[in-house]
Design a protein around this motif. Structure first.
Motif, PDB file in Angstrom:
ATOM      1  N   VAL A 188       0.838  -1.206   0.000  1.00  0.00           N
ATOM      2  CA  VAL A 188       0.000   0.000   0.000  1.00  0.00           C
ATOM      3  C   VAL A 188       0.872   1.254   0.000  1.00  0.00           C
ATOM      4  O   VAL A 188       0.562   2.250  -0.679  1.00  0.00           O
ATOM      5  N   TYR A 189       1.975   1.222   0.739  1.00  0.00           N
ATOM      6  CA  TYR A 189       2.904   2.359   0.778  1.00  0.00           C
ATOM      7  C   TYR A 189       3.476   2.632  -0.610  1.00  0.00           C
ATOM      8  O   TYR A 189       3.509   3.792  -1.070  1.00  0.00           O
ATOM      9  N   ILE A 190       3.916   1.587  -1.311  1.00  0.00           N
ATOM     10  CA  ILE A 190       4.501   1.760  -2.643  1.00  0.00           C
ATOM     11  C   ILE A 190       3.453   2.283  -3.621  1.00  0.00           C
ATOM     12  O   ILE A 190       3.729   3.196  -4.426  1.00  0.00           O
ATOM     13  N   ILE A 191       2.239   1.747  -3.568  1.00  0.00           N
ATOM     14  CA  ILE A 191       1.171   2.204  -4.467  1.00  0.00           C
ATOM     15  C   ILE A 191       0.825   3.667  -4.199  1.00  0.00           C
ATOM     16  O   ILE A 191       0.674   4.475  -5.128  1.00  0.00           O
ATOM     17  N   THR A 192       0.717   4.036  -2.913  1.00  0.00           N
ATOM     18  CA  THR A 192       0.382   5.426  -2.553  1.00  0.00           C
ATOM     19  C   THR A 192       1.450   6.387  -3.043  1.00  0.00           C
ATOM     20  O   THR A 192       1.144   7.435  -3.618  1.00  0.00           O
TER      21      THR A 192
END
Length: 760
Positions: A20-24
């Motif tokens: 989720v961090y990478i996508i955000t």
């Protein structure tokens, strides 16, 4: 504890956080170059290394060697530029990689210390006699969730800035240092890893001195003196080359070097250090709010932070030391609440006397002591490397408060079923995701047709004050020669947009307040215009427009021709061309000044009149007025001062001189009228001639002047002359006669200053 040691849902939760961090961050990523903070400096330094120009500020006409920014981070950027030379996305991707690495090491760092803690009960139901609960998150995973969702952490993960990179290496240094301290041997692999990681941290940010200070202090407190001295010697030798190199390059001044600023900013002045600590403390207490809960959706009007500390300002005297950010009532309350909770958690952990808390103390010690200067000032982003620790103390503070509420004598963090934990954590996450979602929405709408959008339409990517300079930068790029030099308030960003060498509009970065202090130093800017052969001035701030007025006094050296005006959303931006005057005028002016200094006023008048015939200007008329005044030719002096004011209406010194001449003529006509002496004393006070000011004001009192202003001006004159007892007496008399509330407040302020000076 490594990722592989996680089991079941906890491993999936951990990997989910990373995904989720990478996508955000991917949704927040944009291809624009950095234009705020230190991003332009790092980008241009990396370009300097790639283009084989050394470690220089290539935006500057002199291309000065840099002594401010440590080289490791620009070196990492340079490697990316070699591979991807035509885009800055790769440079921002470097921060994202270290962001992932930082999250992994944050989990490792805190899980290794708190693996004994029970799982948090996210959802609990009591059915008949049994209690059913959903438990899927450990304390380190909760801390990781709050860290990764933080808006500051997200933004700096896709920005050209070293904060996230430093966070990774600083935590790595603490891990290796703890392992070396626990080992019995003095020389082992962990010592080598510790020195290497601390060295890399220092060459990323000079604040890594906190690692050295905390490690040595921790060892000395434990009375492990051999390891303490060994640690100091090895890390000291590692960072010494950078310090020596900066001293050799910057022989005449330490102002451009962070460590040099720290050493010269205080000069062992305890009072000044105390004021610096107070300012930084108030600033960073507010920064805790903006770090944990971004104030995007909160109003900006209302309660002012300055009012909250007004009693301390008046006690400390010099108000220019402080400039707290605006706080409305809600933000002030939340800020204090967060600070109390974090403070409780920090004190609880500090009692355990562990290395991480010593590091946090050392980091804050350096941060709070750092003086405000021209090249550096306090910034919220300096707290970002402490973000996981701040979240950790915040959670500990909540747990401890909850255990007190239930009156259960348990160690901190053992009572984890409270709804308070989840409510506050939910508020933190949502408060960060709201502005993040807004940024993502704007970013997605632009990425689809990025090449077809003008810079002016991409307002979500840049602060409003930078947008105001985009159009002037484009105008400079299209209408000026390639080798032109521009003076601007933020040269690196302007260079990136205009492709023209740029220099600082010196003394204007901190606004009009600094200008008023440095009226006698306008020559510094004039000298810089000459030294770097500045061709154009880009003026946007009110402070800079005031400086243009003062620089017109140097019209015997250069003049300013207005070229363009841009009315933007926030300000009016003006562009001036610098026109150099001829050598003959410079020679005549130099000769006239030399004659004036020697007392040969007739010859000086002759030279200045020759300048007037070639090129009339306000400064030469002012010089003529002074020559006439020295010869007791008041009428001629008044005419010259009037012509100087006609050419430059803002010429305050000429106005004061003219007022003095006019008042003297009035006194000659009516020598017993106290008003003339009062005005004359006030004008002498403005001019800085304190003895004449005091003499005329006292004579006005002798002739029967009875009002608040004469006592006020007399008190200010005594105050400037450092006769504080007399100043206090006159100011008290002025206060007793004053009826206006605003003026009363001002008089009380100076009374407090006089009392404080008397106590000292």
């Amino acid at each position: 504890m490594f990722i592989g040691d996680l089991y079941g849902g906890k491993k999936k939760f951990f990997l989910g956080i990373l995904i989720v961090y990478i996508i955000t961050c991917g949704l927040l990523l944009n291809p624009d170059p950095p234009l705020t903070n230190d991003g332009p400096y790092y980008l241009l330094l990396s370009q300097s290394m790639v283009y084989h120009q050394g470690y220089r500020h290539i935006f500057h006409p002199a291309e000065m060697v840099d002594v401010e920014y440590p080289p490791i981070y620009p070196l990492l950027l340079a490697f990316i530029l070699i591979i991807l030379p035509k885009t800055v996305v790769g440079l921002k991707f470097l921060s994202l990689l270290f962001g992932v690495a930082s999250l992994i090491i944050i989990y490792y760092f805190f899980a290794d210390k708190y693996e004994y803690l029970p799982d948090l009960k996210f959802f609990t139901i009591k059915f008949k006699t049994k209690i059913y609960s959903l438990s899927f998150i450990t304390y380190p995973l909760l801390l990781l969730l709050l860290t990764f969702s933080n808006l500051w952490f997200l933004v700096f993960s896709i920005t050209i800035a070293p904060e996230v990179v430093y966070l990774f290496f600083s935590l790595l240094s603490l891990i290796f240092l703890e392992k070396w301290i626990d080992e019995g041997n003095y020389f082992n692999r962990y010592l080598l890893f510790t020195v290497l990681s601390i060295t890399v941290s220092f060459y990323i940010k000079a604040l890594a001195l906190a690692l050295i200070l905390s490690g040595s202090s921790y060892l000395f407190v434990r009375k492990d003196y051999k390891k303490g001295f060994l640690f100091l010697i090895t890390t000291g030798f590692a960072i010494l080359p950078w310090i020596i190199r900066n001293r050799i390059i910057n022989k005449t001044s330490l102002s451009l070097d962070y460590i040099g600023q720290f050493l010269t900013g205080h000069q062992l002045n305890l009072l000044d250090m105390g004021k610096t600590i107070f300012f930084n403390l108030t600033h960073y207490i507010h920064a805790i709010f903006t770090l944990l809960i971004p104030g995007y959706f909160l109003g900006k009007s209302g309660f002012q932070g300055e009012e909250a500390f007004s009693f301390l300002y008046s006690f400390l005297g010099k108000k220019e030391y402080f400039d707290p950010q605006s706080l409305n009532t809600l933000t002030l309350f939340i800020t204090l609440l967060l600070s109390v909770i974090i403070g409780i958690g920090f004190i609880k952990q500090l009692k355990k006397k562990k290395l991480p808390e010593v590091y946090v103390l050392s980091y804050l010690f350096i941060l709070f002591l750092f003086p405000r200067g021209f090249y550096i000032s306090s910034s919220n982003r300096y707290l970002l490397p402490l973000l996981p620790f701040i979240v950790h103390y915040f959670l500990n503070g909540i747990f401890l408060l909850e255990s007190w509420r239930l009156k259960v004598k348990q160690p901190c963090c053992l009572n984890l079923r409270s709804n308070l934990v989840w409510i506050l954590c939910f508020i933190l996450v949502v408060a960060n995701l709201i502005p993040a979602a807004y940024m993502i929405r704007g970013n997605i709408s632009y990425l689809g047709n990025y090449k077809f959008l003008s810079i002016e339409e991409r307002k979500d990517y840049h602060s409003r004050w930078l947008l105001d300079y985009f159009t002037p930068a484009a105008w400079i790029r299209e209408n000026t020669p390639v080798n032109s030099v521009v003076m601007h308030c933020f040269p690196p960003a302007f260079y990136l947009k205009s492709n023209r060498k740029s220099v600082f509009f010196l003394l204007t970065l901190q606004g009009p307040r600094l200008i008023k202090i440095n009226l006698d130093k306008m020559k510094v800017i004039a000298d810089r215009i000459n030294k770097y052969k500045v061709d154009y001035l880009v003026v946007g701030h009110q402070a800079e427009r005031e400086i243009i007025g003062y620089l017109k006094r140097y019209s015997e050296i250069f003049m300013f021709e207005p070229l363009a005006v841009f009315k933007t959303e926030m300000k009016r931006v003006e562009i001036y061309k610098v026109i150099k005057t001829n050598a003959q005028i410079k020679t005549l002016n130099r000769q006239g000044i030399n004659y004036y200094k020697k007392g040969n006023y007739k010859q000086a008048v002759s030279k200045f009149k020759e300048i007037i015939q070639l090129q009339p200007n306000c400064k030469t008329y002012f010089n003529l007025g002074q020559c006439y005044e020295k010869q007791d030719l008041s009428k001629g002096a008044g005419e010259m001062y009037a012509k100087a004011i006609q050419l430059e209406p803002a010429y305050k010194t000429a106005k004061t001189k003219l007022y003095i001449i006019e008042e003297k003529e009035k006194i000659e006509q009516n020598p017993v009228h106290p008003g003339g002496y009062e005005n004359l004393g006030r004008f002498y006070l403005e001019e800085g001639d304190l003895n004449k000011a005091i003499k005329n004001l006292n004579y006005a009192l002798h002739l029967g002047a009875y009002n608040s202003s004469v006592h006020y001006n007399l008190g200010i004159a005594y105050l400037k002359k450092k006769e504080y007892k007399s100043a206090l007496e006159e100011l008290k008399k002025s206060l007793s006669l004053q009826r206006n509330l605003g003026d009363k407040y001002r008089i009380k302020h100076y009374i407090k200053i006089a009392k404080m000076k008397l106590r000292w």
